[in-house]
Structures are given as C-alpha cells and as structure tokens.
Design an enzyme around this catalytic site. Structure first.
Site, PDB file in Angstrom:
ATOM      1  N   ASP A 158       3.511  -9.633  -4.594  1.00 20.65           N
ATOM      2  CA  ASP A 158       4.055  -8.842  -3.487  1.00 20.65           C
ATOM      3  C   ASP A 158       5.154  -9.637  -2.777  1.00 20.65           C
ATOM      4  O   ASP A 158       5.868 -10.413  -3.406  1.00 20.65           O
ATOM      5  CB  ASP A 158       2.916  -8.492  -2.522  1.00 20.65           C
ATOM      6  N   HIS A 190       4.487  -6.719   4.283  1.00 16.65           N
ATOM      7  CA  HIS A 190       3.878  -5.840   3.286  1.00 16.65           C
ATOM      8  C   HIS A 190       2.757  -6.547   2.525  1.00 16.65           C
ATOM      9  O   HIS A 190       1.652  -6.008   2.373  1.00 16.65           O
ATOM     10  CB  HIS A 190       4.966  -5.359   2.326  1.00 16.65           C
ATOM     11  N   SER A 345       1.323   1.924  -1.812  1.00 16.66           N
ATOM     12  CA  SER A 345       1.125   0.482  -1.657  1.00 16.66           C
ATOM     13  C   SER A 345      -0.172   0.174  -0.932  1.00 16.66           C
ATOM     14  O   SER A 345      -0.767  -0.883  -1.123  1.00 16.66           O
ATOM     15  CB  SER A 345       2.281  -0.140  -0.862  1.00 16.66           C
TER      16      SER A 345
END
Length: 507
Positions: A158, A190, A345
């Site tokens: 990620d 994220h 996600s």
C-alpha cells in the site's frame, strides 16, 4: 556468399517469428520509457543471468549512440522461482532488441496503479466489525475467537503504514519501500487505515497477527506497476524466510488498467502458498478490466454498504469472489486517532483480516482460504451488479468459541472527530489523488459522498474506549466465591464445546 546470405536471411526470419510481443496499453496512464519484461517460464537462472549481461551491453551501446533518456537502465529484478523478469527505463531500440530474445515472453509498458478508495466522511457509524460476526445488520458487538490471527503475518502492500500507531501495539514493522522516495512513512493515510482494519487492537479483525508495511504507492496514492510487482516479489521471499508463505496474507487495496505482468506476479504469490485479498475497484464497472482484480487466483472483493447492498461505487462482474463492508469504515490514521474512508480499498482488508483469523483458527492457507470464506459467508448482498456470480458477504461463522467485544462506536461528544495524538505527517497535495486537484475515476472529492451514499455530517465519531479484555475460556474460577465448577467444566470442556471449536476438523 549466396549460401551465407541465405542462412542470414533464414536466421532473421526465425528471430522475427520468435520475437516476444510488445504489449500496448492504449487506455492506461503509462510511465514514459518504462517497461516490464517477463521471461518465459522455462528460463533457467543461467539463461536469466546471461540475458541481463547481454542487456547491459546492448543498452549501453544504444544509449551511448543516442543519449536521449536520462537515468536509464534496469530498476527492478523479479524472481518468483517459476517466473523471472525485470523492469527499467529503456529507449525504443533497446526494447525492440529485448523482444527478439527467444527467452522473453512479453514486454509491457509500465503503467500507473492507484489506491482504490480515499474518501473521508464525517459522523458515520463504524459497523464493519460487528457485521462480519453477526447474522443480521445493525449489531453493535464483534464476536471473535481469542486466537485472533496469532502466528499469521499480514503484508500491507500500500502507501506505507504508521507502524507506531497505538492500535498496532508494537506488532507492526517496516518491511520495504519500492517507491524509493526515501520516505519510510505513510504520507497518504490509506495504508494505515487498511492496516488498522486488518490487525488493529480496536479497529481490526486479526487482533494478534503481525503486520509488515510494504510501500509501493507514493504519498499521492499512486505508483508504477513495476514497483508493485517488486513489492509482491519482496513479500513472497520475506514470508518464505520468516515463518512460511502458508502463514502469510497479502492485502492489495489498489488497482489500475489490466496488466499481464501484475496478474502473473499475484498468481505466483498464490501458487507459492500466500493468500491475496484484492480490491475490485471503485468505477462501478466490470472488474475484469483492471489488475490485479482480474487475476482468477486471488480473492477479489467488492464493497457492501451498511444495509447489505452493493456499494454504489463498487465494481462488479465475474471476477468478484466476495463482498465485505467498504462504505464509511472507521480505522486508524497516521499520527494516532481515527478517520473514516469508503471504497473497495476498505472492503479488501476486511477479507485479509478474516483470512488471517481463519488461518490461525483452522490451519488453512493459500487458495483454500477464499473457498472457506465463501462457505462461511451469508447470501446477503443485494444488487450485486451484472454478471456477478456471488452475493456472499463475509462472516467469521459465529466465531467458534468466540468472545464478544463491542465494535468502535461514537465518542461521548460525537461532534468532535478523533484527533491524532501528534500532528499527522504533512501531505503533499490531497492524498489519494491520481492527478493534482482531481479525484480518482468514480470517486468524489474528499468530504463528498459517493453517488447514492448518505451525505456526510459534520465530523467523524471517535472509537469508544476499549472495554475490559474478554474472558478467555481457560481463565480459572470466574465469578469468585459464586463459581459453579460443574457448570464451568461442562460448558468449556464438555463434548459440545470441543465439537464447536474443532468441528471443521472432525466433521
């Protein structure tokens, strides 16, 4: 002379016939002059080394002659046992020469891959944990077995992870940075958010699993396919040397245009024993058009909303294996505290976390995990989308012998968002953007809801304080002087308890 000329022409014809395909990517955002080269499966180590030596000589000759590209040369080298390859910056003539090598399978332009969800919304419930351990929506407790993923390693491929966040309790380490930006942190938020869902003590499913941060996307939430393939390769080798691939889970909450190189790398990781959870994408379109979601051997995850409908943004189609909560999910943020995000996600790490949980509980691994998740899930999702073969929402199956734990809820003052304990790292530009000032395709600007989703309120709720640790089945004499020894023994050591705990082995 005539014979020699005939042989030369014949060899040239054979070389042209055996030339590898140079793939085109007309609809993808490509990295200028950057390519991924994949060798044929039967390429030996000696052949690969010979090819690299030849490449160095050929590339040096071509660049010296033209001197048109800066910082050219090989960047990443891949070796998945059965699959070898490399990536780098090369001029057009060098690429044509590479394709002529009969050991080369194909050459692919390097494309940009992005995160599959980066939206902050305020004043929303945190419901994902409770939903996967209860048969109906609306529950407020997360019921789980006390094994909680212990002994399993989860790889976050990620934007990086704030490994010092309090929710990871020291179980997170930094693994590798394939972005090569010299910035070993999560400048986007994220990766920290998805990791919290997987292994966090408050927000996570596998609360005792270890976490390894593998940064393949920059602080803007995007990065080249070549670096992601390198990240997958690193994870496979690291897992093999640290507990085994059968004790490893990889989460990839990212995606981009269809890439043969990326799909092959993901397939190699699965073949070598790892479980891969992959986001389906947020464009409300067929997931077969993107990678790695289109790779059949990975577990491709669509997003569900709190009412058990497919999230309006979630991709669909034959590539999907499962659905998991992905709308308005609260999890960790860099620097401490929490934030809410939506996207596939956010759905994929629910599956990755539950995979780690089941691997520890039942001893399964690799491709068998996705099948087990399908068995345990409930047929709950509505409006799954055209051609989608599943309506299964993940579930931990009632958490064999599990213990109740309330899911994160609103803070005493819901008008105040959960703040980090220290300022979050500075973020160059709006995190999660493909291009400056623009959201990802199919996603709203930060602070705005997805089409069809509820409008944001004023702020995000903070997680509730941690309740006292749930009582372990083997804690002696609960209840003090009023302890019922006969009832306790029957409940925790009688045949019915062990049948429930280990029924998957015995039945």
């Amino acid at each position: 002379m005539g014979v020699f000329r005939f042989i030369s022409i014949s060899l040239a014809a054979v070389s042209a016939a055996n030339a590898a395909q140079i793939l085109s990517m007309p609809h993808a955002q490509t990295v200028p002059h950057s390519y991924i080269v994949m060798m044929k499966d039967d390429t030996s180590d000696d052949d690969f080394n010979h090819h690299q030596s030849w490449l160095q000589s050929t590339h040096t000759h071509n660049i010296t002659r033209r001197a048109t590209i800066q910082n050219a040369g090989m960047r990443h080298k891949y070796n998945f046992r059965k699959m070898k390859g490399y990536s780098g910056i090369f001029d057009e003539e060098t690429i044509k020469d590479i394709a002529k090598d009969p050991k080369v399978m194909f050459v692919e332009p390097d494309t940009i891959i992005s995160v599959n969800g980066k939206v902050e919304q305020s004043n929303v419930p945190s419901w994902g944990l409770a939903r996967i351990s209860n048969s109906q929506p609306g529950a407020n407790s997360y019921v789980y077995d006390s094994s909680a993923g212990e002994g399993i390693t989860v790889y976050s491929v990620d934007t990086g992870v704030d490994i010092n966040h309090e929710d990871f309790e020291g179980r997170a380490i930094w693994g590798s940075n394939q972005v090569n930006d010299g910035d070993d942190r999560d400048g986007s938020g994220h990766g920290t958010h998805t990791s919290g869902t997987m292994v966090g003590k408050e927000f996570g499913i596998a609360k005792k699993a270890k976490l390894v941060a593998v940064k393949v996307l920059g602080n803007d939430g995007s990065g080249p396919t070549s670096g992601i393939v390198a990240g997958i390769n690193w994870c496979v080798e690291h897992a093999r040397q640290n507990g085994g691939n059968d004790k490893a889970v990889m989460n990839m909450s990212l995606g981009g245009s269809s890439s043969s190189a990326l799909n092959r790398a993901a397939a190699q990781a699965v073949e070598q024993g790892m479980f891969l959870s992959v986001a389906a994408g947020n464009e409300n379109q067929d997931a077969r058009s993107s990678s790695p979601a289109s790779e059949p051997s990975v577990c491709t995850v669509g997003s569900s909303a709190e009412d058990d409908s497919r999230s309006s943004f979630s991709n669909w189609g034959p590539a999907l294996d499962l659905f998991a909560p992905g709308s308005n999910i609260i999890s960790a943020r860099p620097g401490g505290g929490s934030q809410s995000m939506s996207g596939t996600s956010m759905a994929a790490p629910h599956v990755a976390g539950l995979a780690a949980y089941l691997m520890a509980l039942e001893g399964i691994s690799g491709g068998a995990v996705c099948d087990r998740l399908k068995e345990l899930g409930s047929s709950s999702i509505t409006d799954v989308g055209p051609g989608t073969p599943t309506n299964v929402l993940i579930s931990n199956g009632g958490a064999k012998g599990g213990n109740p734990k309330p899911a994160p809820g609103p803070s005493p003052n819901p008008s105040q968002p959960s703040e980090p304990q220290q300022p979050a790292p500075s973020q160059p530009g709006e995190p999660g953007e493909s291009f400056p000032g623009e959201p990802f395709p199919g996603e709203p600007f930060p602070g705005e809801p997805f089409p069809g989703e509820s409008s944001p309120g004023e702020s995000a709720p903070a997680p509730a304080p941690m309740p006292p640790s749930p009582q372990h089945p083997h804690t002696p004499y609960p209840g003090g002087d009023n302890f019922d020894f006969d009832g306790y023994w029957k409940k925790y050591f009688g045949g019915e308890h062990w049948r429930k705990m280990f029924g998957s082995f015995w039945n």
